[in-house]
Write a protein that holds these residues in place. Structure first.
Motif, PDB file in Angstrom:
ATOM      1  N   ALA A 268      93.359  55.063  14.628  1.00  0.00           N
ATOM      2  CA  ALA A 268      94.103  55.963  15.507  1.00  0.00           C
ATOM      3  C   ALA A 268      95.520  55.483  15.774  1.00  0.00           C
ATOM      4  O   ALA A 268      96.345  56.249  16.258  1.00  0.00           O
ATOM      5  CB  ALA A 268      93.368  56.132  16.836  1.00  0.00           C
ATOM      6  N   VAL A 269      95.833  54.230  15.469  1.00  0.00           N
ATOM      7  CA  VAL A 269      97.138  53.664  15.807  1.00  0.00           C
ATOM      8  C   VAL A 269      98.202  54.172  14.834  1.00  0.00           C
ATOM      9  O   VAL A 269      97.963  54.307  13.638  1.00  0.00           O
ATOM     10  CB  VAL A 269      97.086  52.125  15.770  1.00  0.00           C
ATOM     11  N   ARG A 270      99.384  54.462  15.383  1.00  0.00           N
ATOM     12  CA  ARG A 270     100.535  54.845  14.574  1.00  0.00           C
ATOM     13  C   ARG A 270     101.647  53.834  14.794  1.00  0.00           C
ATOM     14  O   ARG A 270     101.866  53.373  15.918  1.00  0.00           O
ATOM     15  CB  ARG A 270     101.008  56.254  14.938  1.00  0.00           C
ATOM     16  N   VAL A 271     102.342  53.485  13.728  1.00  0.00           N
ATOM     17  CA  VAL A 271     103.433  52.519  13.785  1.00  0.00           C
ATOM     18  C   VAL A 271     104.727  53.228  13.429  1.00  0.00           C
ATOM     19  O   VAL A 271     104.801  53.934  12.422  1.00  0.00           O
ATOM     20  CB  VAL A 271     103.185  51.342  12.814  1.00  0.00           C
ATOM     21  N   LEU A 272     105.752  53.056  14.272  1.00  0.00           N
ATOM     22  CA  LEU A 272     107.074  53.602  13.993  1.00  0.00           C
ATOM     23  C   LEU A 272     107.986  52.446  13.607  1.00  0.00           C
ATOM     24  O   LEU A 272     108.264  51.560  14.420  1.00  0.00           O
ATOM     25  CB  LEU A 272     107.630  54.327  15.220  1.00  0.00           C
ATOM     26  N   VAL A 273     108.439  52.445  12.353  1.00  0.00           N
ATOM     27  CA  VAL A 273     109.301  51.385  11.832  1.00  0.00           C
ATOM     28  C   VAL A 273     110.745  51.851  11.923  1.00  0.00           C
ATOM     29  O   VAL A 273     111.123  52.847  11.292  1.00  0.00           O
ATOM     30  CB  VAL A 273     108.947  51.037  10.375  1.00  0.00           C
ATOM     31  N   CYS A 274     111.558  51.143  12.711  1.00  0.00           N
ATOM     32  CA  CYS A 274     112.975  51.464  12.856  1.00  0.00           C
ATOM     33  C   CYS A 274     113.759  50.499  11.969  1.00  0.00           C
ATOM     34  O   CYS A 274     113.954  49.331  12.328  1.00  0.00           O
ATOM     35  CB  CYS A 274     113.414  51.320  14.310  1.00  0.00           C
ATOM     36  N   GLY A 275     114.198  50.977  10.821  1.00  0.00           N
ATOM     37  CA  GLY A 275     114.903  50.116   9.874  1.00  0.00           C
ATOM     38  C   GLY A 275     115.059  50.820   8.539  1.00  0.00           C
ATOM     39  O   GLY A 275     114.770  52.010   8.397  1.00  0.00           O
ATOM     40  N   GLY A 276     115.495  50.070   7.545  1.00  0.00           N
ATOM     41  CA  GLY A 276     115.663  50.619   6.208  1.00  0.00           C
ATOM     42  C   GLY A 276     114.388  50.526   5.395  1.00  0.00           C
ATOM     43  O   GLY A 276     113.331  50.105   5.886  1.00  0.00           O
ATOM     44  N   ASP A 277     114.484  50.910   4.122  1.00  0.00           N
ATOM     45  CA  ASP A 277     113.313  50.876   3.241  1.00  0.00           C
ATOM     46  C   ASP A 277     112.789  49.455   3.056  1.00  0.00           C
ATOM     47  O   ASP A 277     111.584  49.252   2.876  1.00  0.00           O
ATOM     48  CB  ASP A 277     113.681  51.472   1.876  1.00  0.00           C
ATOM     49  N   GLY A 278     113.678  48.460   3.102  1.00  0.00           N
ATOM     50  CA  GLY A 278     113.234  47.079   2.994  1.00  0.00           C
ATOM     51  C   GLY A 278     112.367  46.664   4.170  1.00  0.00           C
ATOM     52  O   GLY A 278     111.376  45.955   4.007  1.00  0.00           O
ATOM     53  N   THR A 279     112.729  47.121   5.374  1.00  0.00           N
ATOM     54  CA  THR A 279     111.919  46.823   6.556  1.00  0.00           C
ATOM     55  C   THR A 279     110.558  47.491   6.460  1.00  0.00           C
ATOM     56  O   THR A 279     109.539  46.906   6.834  1.00  0.00           O
ATOM     57  CB  THR A 279     112.653  47.299   7.821  1.00  0.00           C
ATOM     58  N   VAL A 280     110.530  48.726   5.957  1.00  0.00           N
ATOM     59  CA  VAL A 280     109.262  49.435   5.784  1.00  0.00           C
ATOM     60  C   VAL A 280     108.367  48.672   4.811  1.00  0.00           C
ATOM     61  O   VAL A 280     107.160  48.493   5.051  1.00  0.00           O
ATOM     62  CB  VAL A 280     109.504  50.877   5.288  1.00  0.00           C
ATOM     63  N   GLY A 281     108.931  48.194   3.697  1.00  0.00           N
ATOM     64  CA  GLY A 281     108.148  47.408   2.750  1.00  0.00           C
ATOM     65  C   GLY A 281     107.607  46.132   3.367  1.00  0.00           C
ATOM     66  O   GLY A 281     106.469  45.723   3.078  1.00  0.00           O
ATOM     67  N   TRP A 282     108.395  45.505   4.239  1.00  0.00           N
ATOM     68  CA  TRP A 282     107.962  44.295   4.939  1.00  0.00           C
ATOM     69  C   TRP A 282     106.744  44.585   5.814  1.00  0.00           C
ATOM     70  O   TRP A 282     105.772  43.832   5.827  1.00  0.00           O
ATOM     71  CB  TRP A 282     109.131  43.788   5.778  1.00  0.00           C
ATOM     72  N   VAL A 283     106.778  45.714   6.513  1.00  0.00           N
ATOM     73  CA  VAL A 283     105.660  46.099   7.375  1.00  0.00           C
ATOM     74  C   VAL A 283     104.427  46.448   6.533  1.00  0.00           C
ATOM     75  O   VAL A 283     103.296  46.066   6.866  1.00  0.00           O
ATOM     76  CB  VAL A 283     106.061  47.278   8.277  1.00  0.00           C
ATOM     77  N   LEU A 284     104.619  47.157   5.420  1.00  0.00           N
ATOM     78  CA  LEU A 284     103.488  47.517   4.570  1.00  0.00           C
ATOM     79  C   LEU A 284     102.845  46.278   3.940  1.00  0.00           C
ATOM     80  O   LEU A 284     101.622  46.250   3.737  1.00  0.00           O
ATOM     81  CB  LEU A 284     103.942  48.498   3.478  1.00  0.00           C
ATOM     82  N   ASP A 285     103.641  45.264   3.646  1.00  0.00           N
ATOM     83  CA  ASP A 285     103.069  43.998   3.154  1.00  0.00           C
ATOM     84  C   ASP A 285     102.181  43.361   4.223  1.00  0.00           C
ATOM     85  O   ASP A 285     101.121  42.801   3.918  1.00  0.00           O
ATOM     86  CB  ASP A 285     104.185  43.028   2.758  1.00  0.00           C
TER      87      ASP A 285
END
Length: 569
Positions: A268-285
């Motif tokens: 149920a949790v949603r994550v909002l990533v504030c940053g560029g595509d590199g930051t999104v990749g960091w979070v997905l890792d």
């Protein structure tokens, strides 16, 4: 007489010269002295706030100029500069800072009392309510009277007039407002903490689980991305949500921040990533690490607030090509609540060196957007080298794109990547591809490339299927050089379409060429690059945010977005 006149004219010229020197020195030194005095005062104020913040529960920040008319919550005087709390919104004059510490409490991220609770009172803050607010009692306008005549609750954001704030309003329970389905209540965390001490795991019995649509959001902001808006966004999100669910990625890693998911409802949790595509990749890792640890049922869905330069993944998922504060954060949170779940292919890129260097371990990357070899990777390599030397210059998205344009123009003249087709061999799903005269090859996982260009569909009448980010296929295209890339950007040319594939093998036989994976560039010697499917990531798609290029094909993309089942994790 002539001698006397000449002496007087000489003395007057000397006096004029001295006066000119004096006023020149004043005009030069005075601004310098004023600047030094202002810098000293600013550093003194920051030291004061730092000393107080060391033992304070408030998150104080100093500002030289408030963005709207403000009044000190202690002395009720109009202030232009002072301190404000990022969490509760208190605005204080410099001289009232210590007194404010004694009089006002900040947002309580966890309830101090033990035992299960399912409610909490309002937390009222006096004054500085948003303009044109509405009183929750009389339904009349708030925020129009001077000084401190109205109140605002730091949790539900409701406002009331001074005369409307009677005893029954003071004791009324707070409902957390329109974002109650996103907020983690303080009493929830306290109850979970107590249950963990008792070694109980029946978290589903805690009060917020009774909410049918509770989907708590975790905000991860990279303050170093793009146009440096991350610091401001952190404060604004802390005002709207529980500060414990807002994280600064310059101070904490995504892996540690995402451990909060293990205390929240499954799937149920949603994550909002504030940053560029590199930051999104960091979070997905970091989310992939959760899967390795056996925490699959806590995997969140990821939304994006684009702060980077290219933001191609954000654009593909409907969150726009860049955020500059034009949309209120209340609307951003509303979009996160209403977004649909989709899957995103993630790919494993393995680079194995040839010859003597083959003894080294292969480089392994995870790709979300695209892998490329050629002029666009060269521009990214030059850009990153320049940014590492002078990082302070790259604080604006416009400046970043201007630097990319400069290096692209330079490569049009030098052509460092020419005759690429003679230096590489390409295999798609095991089949050798005969390459035309090219300078670059790009392997696409998403619809956008190069800061908003639809590379696969292009222009023209040829019926090519739309690029999808969840079909397990890579789209492979070639470019003739930097000038060809520029023509593609303005829709004056098409790329060379080489095909689609589930697996890719690229052999660099000789020379050294620039390569990049999702904007991470490097110079690579002879090697073999193998790209295979790795996993799926759970993302959120915002269907209302479309670019001009995307509007014409929106109906075709609607059937591509399938709801994500919990079993897919």
């Amino acid at each position: 007489m002539e001698g006397t006149g000449s002496r007087s004219s000489t003395s007057s010229s000397v006096v004029t010269a001295h006066g000119l020197v004096f006023w020149t020195l004043c005009s030069v030194l005075l601004p310098v002295l004023i600047t030094l005095w202002c810098s000293f005062q600013r550093s003194r104020r920051q030291m004061l706030i730092r000393d107080i913040s060391w033992k304070s529960k408030h998150d104080w920040r100093y500002t030289d100029l408030f963005g709207q008319p403000s009044y000190c919550c202690v002395c009720a005087q109009h202030i232009l500069q002072g301190a404000f709390c990022n969490c509760c919104g208190l605005r204080i004059n410099e001289g009232c800072l210590k007194k404010a510490e004694q009089l006002f409490h900040c947002k309580e991220i966890m309830m101090s009392s033990s035992g299960a609770r399912s409610s909490m009172p309002h937390h009222w803050i006096r004054g500085n309510v948003p303009l044109c607010s509405c009183c929750m009692v009389c339904r009349l306008q708030c925020g129009t009277l001077p000084k401190l005549c109205d109140y605002r609750c730091v949790w539900c954001q409701h406002t009331v007039h001074d005369e409307c704030l009677v005893d029954y309003i003071k004791t009324q329970e707070c409902t957390f407002g329109k974002f109650r389905d996103l907020i983690i209540p303080p009493y929830y965390l306290s109850t979970i903490k107590q249950m963990r001490k008792e070694k109980r795991t029946d978290y589903e019995k805690v009060a917020p689980y009774c909410r049918k649509h509770w989907m708590p959001v975790i905000v991860l902001a990279n303050t170093r991305s793009g146009n440096n808006m991350g610091e401001t966004l952190l404060g604004e999100f802390k005002l709207l949500l529980n500060p414990i669910q807002v994280f600064d990625l310059s101070k904490i890693t995504p892996a540690k921040a995402l451990q909060l998911c293990t205390l929240l409802p499954c799937n149920a949790v949603r994550v909002l990533v504030c940053g560029g595509d590199g930051t999104v990749g960091w979070v997905l890792d970091a989310i992939d690490e959760m899967k390795i640890k056996g925490q699959e049922r806590y995997i969140p869905q990821v939304a994006i607030l684009p702060l980077g330069t290219g933001n191609d993944l954000s654009n593909t998922l409907g969150w726009g090509a860049g955020y500059a504060g034009e949309v209120p954060l209340e609307q951003i949170l509303q979009n996160v609540m209403e977004a649909d779940g989709v899957k995103l292919d993630r790919w494993k890129v393995q680079v194995t060196n040839k010859g003597y260097y083959n003894l080294r371990k292969p480089k392994v990357f995870t790709m979300n957007n695209y892998f490329s070899i050629g002029p666009d990777a060269l521009m990214a390599l030059n850009f990153h080298a320049h940014r590492e030397k002078t990082p302070s210059l790259f604080s604006s998205r416009i400046i970043n794109k201007a630097v990319y344009f400069f290096y692209g123009t330079k490569d049009c003249l030098v052509q460092e990547c020419k005759d690429l087709n003679k230096k590489v061999e390409l295999e798609l799903d095991g089949e050798r591809i005969e390459l035309p005269n090219l300078e670059g090859i790009i392997f696409l996982n998403i619809g956008y490339w190069g800061g908003g260009c639809r590379l696969w569909e292009g222009v023209g009448d040829e019926p090519y299927p739309l690029a999808r980010h969840d079909d397990g296929l890579l789209e492979v295209v070639g470019v003739h050089g930097s000038f060809h890339c520029a023509q593609i950007q303005v829709k004056l040319a098409n790329p060379v379409r080489l095909g689609q594939a589930h697996t890719v093998r690229l052999i660099l036989k000789s020379s050294k060429m620039p390569m990049q994976v999702d904007g991470e560039p490097w110079a690579q010697g002879p090697c073999t690059v193998t790209i295979t499917h790795k996993t799926h990531a759970l993302m959120l798609y915002h269907s209302d945010e479309q670019t001009d290029d995307d509007t014409s094909s929106s109906s075709e993309e609607d059937h591509m977005r399938e709801p994500v089942n919990e079993e897919d994790t």
